[in-house]
Design an enzyme around this catalytic site. Structure first.
Site, PDB file in Angstrom:
ATOM      1  N   MET A 100      55.662  79.706  31.248  1.00 43.00           N
ATOM      2  CA  MET A 100      55.386  79.750  32.689  1.00 43.00           C
ATOM      3  C   MET A 100      56.278  80.790  33.380  1.00 43.00           C
ATOM      4  O   MET A 100      56.387  80.792  34.610  1.00 43.00           O
ATOM      5  CB  MET A 100      55.593  78.368  33.311  1.00 43.00           C
ATOM      6  CG  MET A 100      54.656  77.314  32.727  1.00 43.00           C
ATOM      7  SD  MET A 100      54.367  75.933  33.824  1.00 43.00           S
ATOM      8  CE  MET A 100      56.018  75.321  34.064  1.00 43.00           C
ATOM      9  N   HIS A 131      64.362  83.260  30.257  1.00 44.34           N
ATOM     10  CA  HIS A 131      65.780  83.142  29.929  1.00 44.34           C
ATOM     11  C   HIS A 131      65.894  83.257  28.403  1.00 44.34           C
ATOM     12  O   HIS A 131      64.889  83.503  27.714  1.00 44.34           O
ATOM     13  CB  HIS A 131      66.344  81.813  30.459  1.00 44.34           C
ATOM     14  CG  HIS A 131      65.525  80.603  30.102  1.00 44.34           C
ATOM     15  ND1 HIS A 131      65.359  80.160  28.807  1.00 44.34           N
ATOM     16  CD2 HIS A 131      64.801  79.749  30.875  1.00 44.34           C
ATOM     17  CE1 HIS A 131      64.600  79.087  28.791  1.00 44.34           C
ATOM     18  NE2 HIS A 131      64.223  78.814  30.038  1.00 44.34           N
ATOM     19  N   GLU A 132      67.099  83.052  27.883  1.00 43.92           N
ATOM     20  CA  GLU A 132      67.315  83.217  26.434  1.00 43.92           C
ATOM     21  C   GLU A 132      66.429  82.295  25.604  1.00 43.92           C
ATOM     22  O   GLU A 132      66.083  82.615  24.476  1.00 43.92           O
ATOM     23  CB  GLU A 132      68.785  82.984  26.078  1.00 43.92           C
ATOM     24  CG  GLU A 132      69.661  84.210  26.158  1.00 43.92           C
ATOM     25  CD  GLU A 132      69.226  85.359  25.245  1.00 43.92           C
ATOM     26  OE1 GLU A 132      68.846  85.132  24.080  1.00 43.92           O
ATOM     27  OE2 GLU A 132      69.269  86.503  25.713  1.00 43.92           O
ATOM     28  N   GLY A 133      66.096  81.124  26.142  1.00 46.20           N
ATOM     29  CA  GLY A 133      65.214  80.207  25.407  1.00 46.20           C
ATOM     30  C   GLY A 133      63.871  80.860  25.140  1.00 46.20           C
ATOM     31  O   GLY A 133      63.361  80.860  24.010  1.00 46.20           O
ATOM     32  N   HIS A 134      63.287  81.461  26.189  1.00 54.30           N
ATOM     33  CA  HIS A 134      62.019  82.177  26.016  1.00 54.30           C
ATOM     34  C   HIS A 134      62.205  83.365  25.061  1.00 54.30           C
ATOM     35  O   HIS A 134      61.365  83.629  24.196  1.00 54.30           O
ATOM     36  CB  HIS A 134      61.521  82.713  27.356  1.00 54.30           C
ATOM     37  CG  HIS A 134      61.183  81.652  28.374  1.00 54.30           C
ATOM     38  ND1 HIS A 134      61.944  81.455  29.495  1.00 54.30           N
ATOM     39  CD2 HIS A 134      60.182  80.747  28.430  1.00 54.30           C
ATOM     40  CE1 HIS A 134      61.408  80.475  30.219  1.00 54.30           C
ATOM     41  NE2 HIS A 134      60.345  80.018  29.587  1.00 54.30           N
ATOM     42  N   GLN A 143      49.334  71.105  35.387  1.00 57.02           N
ATOM     43  CA  GLN A 143      50.382  70.289  34.769  1.00 57.02           C
ATOM     44  C   GLN A 143      51.462  69.878  35.766  1.00 57.02           C
ATOM     45  O   GLN A 143      52.467  69.271  35.389  1.00 57.02           O
ATOM     46  CB  GLN A 143      50.984  70.984  33.549  1.00 57.02           C
ATOM     47  CG  GLN A 143      51.801  72.220  33.838  1.00 57.02           C
ATOM     48  CD  GLN A 143      52.117  72.980  32.557  1.00 57.02           C
ATOM     49  OE1 GLN A 143      51.252  73.550  31.910  1.00 57.02           O
ATOM     50  NE2 GLN A 143      53.386  72.974  32.167  1.00 57.02           N
ATOM     51  N   GLY A 174      59.425  75.628  21.998  1.00 61.64           N
ATOM     52  CA  GLY A 174      60.835  75.249  21.937  1.00 61.64           C
ATOM     53  C   GLY A 174      61.022  73.750  21.740  1.00 61.64           C
ATOM     54  O   GLY A 174      60.286  72.945  22.299  1.00 61.64           O
ATOM     55  N   SER A 232      66.811  76.427  31.222  1.00 65.13           N
ATOM     56  CA  SER A 232      65.553  76.030  31.849  1.00 65.13           C
ATOM     57  C   SER A 232      65.339  76.902  33.077  1.00 65.13           C
ATOM     58  O   SER A 232      66.297  77.212  33.799  1.00 65.13           O
ATOM     59  CB  SER A 232      65.609  74.562  32.277  1.00 65.13           C
ATOM     60  OG  SER A 232      64.552  74.266  33.164  1.00 65.13           O
TER      61      SER A 232
HETATM   62  P1  AMP Z   1      58.261  77.082  29.982  1.00 64.13           P
HETATM   63  O1  AMP Z   1      58.170  78.492  30.488  1.00 64.13           O
HETATM   64  O2  AMP Z   1      59.367  76.281  30.596  1.00 64.13           O
HETATM   65  O3  AMP Z   1      56.915  76.376  30.001  1.00 64.13           O
HETATM   66  O4  AMP Z   1      58.651  77.183  28.453  1.00 64.13           O
HETATM   67  C1  AMP Z   1      57.946  78.000  27.568  1.00 64.13           C
HETATM   68  C2  AMP Z   1      58.429  77.756  26.167  1.00 64.13           C
HETATM   69  O5  AMP Z   1      59.830  78.017  26.109  1.00 64.13           O
HETATM   70  C3  AMP Z   1      58.226  76.298  25.715  1.00 64.13           C
HETATM   71  O6  AMP Z   1      57.823  76.289  24.362  1.00 64.13           O
HETATM   72  C4  AMP Z   1      59.618  75.721  25.871  1.00 64.13           C
HETATM   73  O7  AMP Z   1      59.870  74.641  24.991  1.00 64.13           O
HETATM   74  C5  AMP Z   1      60.475  76.911  25.516  1.00 64.13           C
HETATM   75  N1  AMP Z   1      61.815  76.731  26.080  1.00 64.13           N
HETATM   76  C6  AMP Z   1      62.142  76.497  27.364  1.00 64.13           C
HETATM   77  N2  AMP Z   1      63.473  76.297  27.476  1.00 64.13           N
HETATM   78  C7  AMP Z   1      63.980  76.396  26.232  1.00 64.13           C
HETATM   79  C8  AMP Z   1      65.300  76.292  25.674  1.00 64.13           C
HETATM   80  N3  AMP Z   1      66.353  76.034  26.421  1.00 64.13           N
HETATM   81  N4  AMP Z   1      65.443  76.453  24.350  1.00 64.13           N
HETATM   82  C9  AMP Z   1      64.360  76.709  23.562  1.00 64.13           C
HETATM   83  N5  AMP Z   1      63.114  76.830  24.008  1.00 64.13           N
HETATM   84  C10 AMP Z   1      62.924  76.676  25.327  1.00 64.13           C
END
Ligand code: AMP
Length: 299
Positions: free
Chosen positions: A30, A34-37, A61, A147, A185
């Site tokens: 979405m 950040h580093e997670g993405h 959602q 993630g 997040s």
């Molecule tokens: P989102 O943009 O929040 O819908 O997340 C997109 C993808 O990034 C999803 O698969 C999340 O699980 C993953 N994601 C978000 N935050 C993290 C994180 N801190 N560590 C790993 N993956 C993440």
């Protein structure tokens, strides 16, 4: 990297790649990267030939009263991040493009969606399951990367892919944390400095639970209560849930055995944050997974 908004353009591009014998990887997001993405993009880059990242703040959602309107949106900034990670296609559809008519079809994954975030977020997972199914249908990924931060979402996506015989491998990637331990997040952007400090109580609660497990505690109620009591010490934080569930079925468990999750959610100021500790227990061994600190991973 190309930025595509039109569904048919993306489909054509992915069809061409597969026809040429190339594998297609999908990272569904979405935005608010950040580093997670970034870690998911890197996994996709390493594992597949054509890397597609979808960027879509999916309205279905979000519940009424949730943060759909204020959700971080920065297409240019996100495009720069995705390009730097070697992404091939940034797929940023419009709401009208994804939902030209009011949809009459919903993907509902029974059971797995009824607990944890499903309790407080009503039809959230129907929105997630439906949009992920649509993205799979448009992109046709060989592999899709999600993630483990969103552990319930990962379980839901794995299950819908199995139940609907979708030809996609769903890969779970490590949960990434900031230096203060807070799980990365996009919603952390809502926190002021005091709330940010308060938000560390989630990971502190998970660490205390992990310590108790390491010391031999195996009673899910005692572990859950310890996490909840830790979170209750922070006045700026209101607990939504702390539960121990089976990682695959999201059903409550009576003992810590196999793959289970200690999952927590809490309201911190304007943000609702989630976090989890993954536990893998056999008769004689226990592995605890709290994820990794982003800087350490990229170092
Ligand atoms: P989102 O943009 O929040 O819908 O997340 C997109 C993808 O990034 C999803 O698969 C999340 O699980 C993953 N994601 C978000 N935050 C993290 C994180 N801190 N560590 C790993 N993956 C993440």
């Amino acid at each position: 990297m190309i930025i595509l908004h039109d569904l048919d353009d993306v489909r054509r591009c992915c069809d061409d790649a597969r026809r040429a014998g190339r594998t297609v990887g999908l990272v569904a997001t979405m935005g608010g990267f950040h580093e997670g993405h970034r870690s998911l993009m890197r996994a996709a880059r390493a594992g597949t030939d054509l890397v597609v990242v979808s960027l879509f703040v999916n309205p279905t959602q979000f519940g009424s009263g949730e943060d759909l309107a204020g959700y971080p949106r920065d297409l240019d900034g996100d495009a720069a991040v995705a390009a730097a990670e070697g992404v091939d296609v940034l797929f940023a559809p419009t709401v009208d493009g994804m939902y030209p008519d009011p949809p009459r079809t919903t993907v509902h994954v029974a059971g797995l969606t009824e607990r944890l975030c499903g309790t407080s977020r009503g039809t959230h997972f129907d929105g997630v399951a439906t949009v992920v199914t649509k993205l799979f249908a448009i992109v046709g990924p060989c592999t899709a990367y999600f993630g483990r931060k969103d552990a319930q979402q990962l379980a839901v996506v794995r299950r819908l892919a199995i139940d609907l015989n979708l030809p996609v491998e769903v890969v779970g990637c490590p949960l990434l944390r900031d230096l203060d331990g807070v799980a990365l997040s996009s919603r952390n952007a809502y926190l002021d400095p005091q709330e940010r400090r308060a938000a560390t109580v989630l990971v502190r609660a998970l660490r205390r639970a992990a310590d108790a497990i390491r010391a031999g505690e195996r009673d899910p109620v005692a572990i859950r209560d310890l996490a909840a009591a830790t979170i209750a010490t922070e006045s700026r934080v209101r607990l939504d849930y702390a539960e121990i569930v089976d990682a695959e079925t999201i059903e409550p468990v009576t003992c810590v055995q196999g793959s289970v999750l200690l999952a927590v959610a809490a309201f911190v100021g304007p943000a609702r944050l989630i976090d989890n500790l993954a536990i893998h227990a056999t008769d004689d061994q226990i592995a605890l997974d709290l994820g990794v600190v982003a800087e350490e991973q990229s170092a």
